[in-house]
Design a protein around this motif. Structure first.
Motif, PDB file in Angstrom:
ATOM      1  N   PRO A 117      61.180  -4.833  32.097  1.00 13.15           N
ATOM      2  CA  PRO A 117      62.488  -4.553  31.498  1.00 13.15           C
ATOM      3  C   PRO A 117      62.753  -3.062  31.345  1.00 13.15           C
ATOM      4  O   PRO A 117      63.905  -2.624  31.447  1.00 13.15           O
ATOM      5  CB  PRO A 117      62.411  -5.248  30.129  1.00 13.15           C
ATOM      6  N   ILE A 118      61.698  -2.279  31.096  1.00 12.32           N
ATOM      7  CA  ILE A 118      61.898  -0.829  30.982  1.00 12.32           C
ATOM      8  C   ILE A 118      62.365  -0.261  32.309  1.00 12.32           C
ATOM      9  O   ILE A 118      63.298   0.557  32.373  1.00 12.32           O
ATOM     10  CB  ILE A 118      60.592  -0.152  30.522  1.00 12.32           C
ATOM     11  N   ALA A 119      61.747  -0.700  33.416  1.00 17.42           N
ATOM     12  CA  ALA A 119      62.127  -0.197  34.737  1.00 17.42           C
ATOM     13  C   ALA A 119      63.552  -0.617  35.083  1.00 17.42           C
ATOM     14  O   ALA A 119      64.348   0.171  35.623  1.00 17.42           O
ATOM     15  CB  ALA A 119      61.145  -0.715  35.788  1.00 17.42           C
ATOM     16  N   VAL A 120      63.875  -1.880  34.775  1.00 13.57           N
ATOM     17  CA  VAL A 120      65.242  -2.357  35.047  1.00 13.57           C
ATOM     18  C   VAL A 120      66.261  -1.572  34.232  1.00 13.57           C
ATOM     19  O   VAL A 120      67.314  -1.147  34.748  1.00 13.57           O
ATOM     20  CB  VAL A 120      65.347  -3.864  34.744  1.00 13.57           C
ATOM     21  N   GLY A 121      65.943  -1.347  32.949  1.00 13.69           N
ATOM     22  CA  GLY A 121      66.866  -0.580  32.098  1.00 13.69           C
ATOM     23  C   GLY A 121      67.041   0.836  32.598  1.00 13.69           C
ATOM     24  O   GLY A 121      68.163   1.378  32.601  1.00 13.69           O
ATOM     25  N   ALA A 122      65.916   1.447  33.029  1.00 15.95           N
ATOM     26  CA  ALA A 122      66.011   2.826  33.538  1.00 15.95           C
ATOM     27  C   ALA A 122      66.845   2.874  34.808  1.00 15.95           C
ATOM     28  O   ALA A 122      67.647   3.810  35.012  1.00 15.95           O
ATOM     29  CB  ALA A 122      64.606   3.366  33.802  1.00 15.95           C
ATOM     30  N   ALA A 123      66.689   1.863  35.675  1.00 12.82           N
ATOM     31  CA  ALA A 123      67.469   1.842  36.915  1.00 12.82           C
ATOM     32  C   ALA A 123      68.961   1.679  36.626  1.00 12.82           C
ATOM     33  O   ALA A 123      69.804   2.347  37.227  1.00 12.82           O
ATOM     34  CB  ALA A 123      66.964   0.707  37.813  1.00 12.82           C
ATOM     35  N   LEU A 124      69.291   0.787  35.681  1.00 15.58           N
ATOM     36  CA  LEU A 124      70.698   0.604  35.315  1.00 15.58           C
ATOM     37  C   LEU A 124      71.272   1.871  34.710  1.00 15.58           C
ATOM     38  O   LEU A 124      72.430   2.246  34.989  1.00 15.58           O
ATOM     39  CB  LEU A 124      70.834  -0.567  34.340  1.00 15.58           C
ATOM     40  N   ALA A 125      70.486   2.532  33.874  1.00 10.52           N
ATOM     41  CA  ALA A 125      70.960   3.782  33.275  1.00 10.52           C
ATOM     42  C   ALA A 125      71.205   4.827  34.348  1.00 10.52           C
ATOM     43  O   ALA A 125      72.193   5.582  34.298  1.00 10.52           O
ATOM     44  CB  ALA A 125      69.930   4.287  32.253  1.00 10.52           C
ATOM     45  N   VAL A 129      72.024   4.264  37.494  1.00  6.61           N
ATOM     46  CA  VAL A 129      73.245   3.905  38.221  1.00  6.61           C
ATOM     47  C   VAL A 129      74.482   4.291  37.410  1.00  6.61           C
ATOM     48  O   VAL A 129      75.466   4.824  37.954  1.00  6.61           O
ATOM     49  CB  VAL A 129      73.246   2.392  38.530  1.00  6.61           C
ATOM     50  N   LEU A 130      74.420   4.022  36.080  1.00  9.12           N
ATOM     51  CA  LEU A 130      75.557   4.365  35.234  1.00  9.12           C
ATOM     52  C   LEU A 130      75.822   5.858  35.226  1.00  9.12           C
ATOM     53  O   LEU A 130      76.978   6.299  35.299  1.00  9.12           O
ATOM     54  CB  LEU A 130      75.284   3.860  33.804  1.00  9.12           C
ATOM     55  N   ILE A 131      74.768   6.647  35.181  1.00 10.35           N
ATOM     56  CA  ILE A 131      74.933   8.107  35.193  1.00 10.35           C
ATOM     57  C   ILE A 131      75.551   8.564  36.502  1.00 10.35           C
ATOM     58  O   ILE A 131      76.451   9.432  36.531  1.00 10.35           O
ATOM     59  CB  ILE A 131      73.572   8.788  34.959  1.00 10.35           C
ATOM     60  N   LEU A 132      75.094   7.980  37.613  1.00 11.43           N
ATOM     61  CA  LEU A 132      75.663   8.357  38.914  1.00 11.43           C
ATOM     62  C   LEU A 132      77.144   8.001  38.994  1.00 11.43           C
ATOM     63  O   LEU A 132      77.960   8.769  39.528  1.00 11.43           O
ATOM     64  CB  LEU A 132      74.885   7.656  40.037  1.00 11.43           C
ATOM     65  N   VAL A 133      77.506   6.823  38.466  1.00 12.86           N
ATOM     66  CA  VAL A 133      78.916   6.408  38.475  1.00 12.86           C
ATOM     67  C   VAL A 133      79.767   7.376  37.660  1.00 12.86           C
ATOM     68  O   VAL A 133      80.858   7.789  38.079  1.00 12.86           O
ATOM     69  CB  VAL A 133      79.050   4.965  37.939  1.00 12.86           C
ATOM     70  N   LEU A 134      79.261   7.735  36.465  1.00 14.38           N
ATOM     71  CA  LEU A 134      80.006   8.664  35.622  1.00 14.38           C
ATOM     72  C   LEU A 134      80.146  10.031  36.280  1.00 14.38           C
ATOM     73  O   LEU A 134      81.215  10.660  36.213  1.00 14.38           O
ATOM     74  CB  LEU A 134      79.309   8.796  34.255  1.00 14.38           C
TER      75      LEU A 134
END
Length: 413
Positions: A381-389, A391-396
């Motif tokens: 879950p830590i790796a998944v959360g870091a990956a989502l974060a 992606v969100l940073i790249l989108v922003l």
């Protein structure tokens, strides 16, 4: 094979001793006693060990197994004459001795293994730390096995003698007293266990698969709960499924411990704790825990002795392990399968493990420290959360860069 030629024994010529290091923490011993004409008069080859239970100065009990006979000498072993019967006399360790006496019965044309005596030095602090008693203690067992003259006695099965606090184990025994014409007989007289070996309940071995073969799926063992009590109540708790993996004569066997048919006992000391399991085919399986750095505990030692399909013993000991490390006052927990590698020939797989060998309060486990295997569960879950974060940073970032370029285009007009 290492052979030692010992000094002449009065009345019996030379004694030739050969020691072969066994694969299971014991020695195969071979002895030829010769007469004054250098003809063999007594032959013996066997394996053995001794388990001794003794009381300590703190009124607790400890158990030691003696299986190292690398320092053995045979002073006093004789062929026998008109006044004295044949005997094997063995000295080893610090003040230990072992004697087997033989007798001939002319009327029945037989000879017998009359009795066996074992003396041990309980004052030896290295072997018996903190022993309450001191001095040399001796146990003597009448055996009375009768063998036809000019026959060699053979017993591959495990023979057990138990007297007071001493258990003697013998296996792979070949012995002949009153050897005729200096030639050991080829006629074998089998012990009762070897004649009825089919009644022994065996472990079922599985041949080791070839590198290209697919091993058969293993059934998970049932999880059992074990505890040790002292005068203050429960002092050790253990919950685990146990699967034993051992290799003997190039055959791999897998055994699941059934907690419903397994007995358990143990002891608790300030710096060490013992959990001992035993069952129908397991003489003992010891887990020894120790304190390190005054603030942590770990699994330091595992000792095992099991009965094999032919009745012989498989024994392994390792007192230099480092598993199941956790702070004192807590328990150690590992829900995933773990392997405790005791030796190249013996491993223990554990399932849903939780142990607390020290500082048990009110008979309950303290807060658990999870093993590194379980820690892997949190990485996902830590790796998944870091990956989502990420992606969100790249989108922003893409949004703000696009917005800035859009605004710059308006300013040019």
């Amino acid at each position: 094979m290492v052979c030692f030629r010992l000094s002449p024994v009065p009345g019996s010529g030379l004694v030739l001793l050969c020691l072969v290091l066994g694969a299971v923490s014991s020695y195969a011993l071979e002895l030829n006693v010769t007469d004054s004409e250098k003809a063999i008069c007594l032959y013996a080859k066997w394996q053995m060990n001794f388990t001794i239970h003794y009381e300590t100065t703190s009124k607790t009990y400890k158990t030691v197994t003696i299986s190292d006979f690398s320092t053995a000498t045979y002073n006093g072993s004789i062929c026998g004459d008109d006044q004295n019967n044949p005997k094997v006399v063995m000295q080893f360790g610090s003040g230990f001795s072992w004697t087997v006496n033989f007798m001939k019965e002319e009327s029945t044309y037989t000879y017998s293994i009359d009795d066996i005596s074992f003396s041990y030095n309980i004052s030896d602090n290295t072997t018996f730390p903190d022993a309450k008693d001191k001095g040399i203690l001796t146990v003597r067992e009448s055996v009375g096995i009768r063998i036809p003259l000019n026959n060699i006695f053979r017993c591959d099965s495990l023979l057990t003698l138990e007297e007071n606090d001493v258990v003697q184990h013998y296996w792979d025994v070949h012995v002949q007293a009153f050897v005729q014409n200096g030639t050991v007989s080829t006629k074998e007289f089998l012990c009762e266990k070897d004649r009825t070996v089919t009644t022994v309940v065996p472990f079922v071995p599985t041949t080791a698969p070839s590198p290209t073969a697919t091993p058969a799926p293993r059934e998970k063992p049932e999880v059992g709960s074990y505890s040790v009590n002292n005068s203050n109540g429960t002092c050790l708790l253990a919950t685990m499924g146990l699967q034993l993996n051992f290799t003997h004569n190039k055959v791999v066997s897998v055994i699941n411990i059934n907690p419903n048919t397994t007995d358990f006992t143990g002891s608790c000391q300030p710096q060490t704790a013992l959990l001992r399991l035993n069952g129908s085919n397991i003489k003992y399986l010891d887990f020894v825990f120790a304190v390190k750095n005054e603030n942590r505990f770990y699994l330091k030692e595992v000792n095992v002795s099991m009965y094999l399909v032919n009745g012989s013993a498989f024994s392994i000991a390792n007192n230099n392990l480092s598993y199941w490390d956790a702070p004192l006052g807590s328990s150690y927990m590992c829900n995933k399968e773990q392997t405790v590698s005791v030796s190249g020939a013996f491993q223990i797989n554990t399932f849903e493990l939780r142990v607390q060998p020290f500082n048990v309060m009110e008979g309950k486990y303290s807060t658990a420290q999870d093993c590194s295997a379980d820690d892997d569960n949190f990485l996902v879950p830590i790796a998944v959360g870091a990956a989502l974060a990420g992606v969100l940073i790249l989108v922003l970032l893409a949004y703000f860069i696009g917005l800035k370029r859009h605004n710059a285009g308006y300013e040019q007009f």
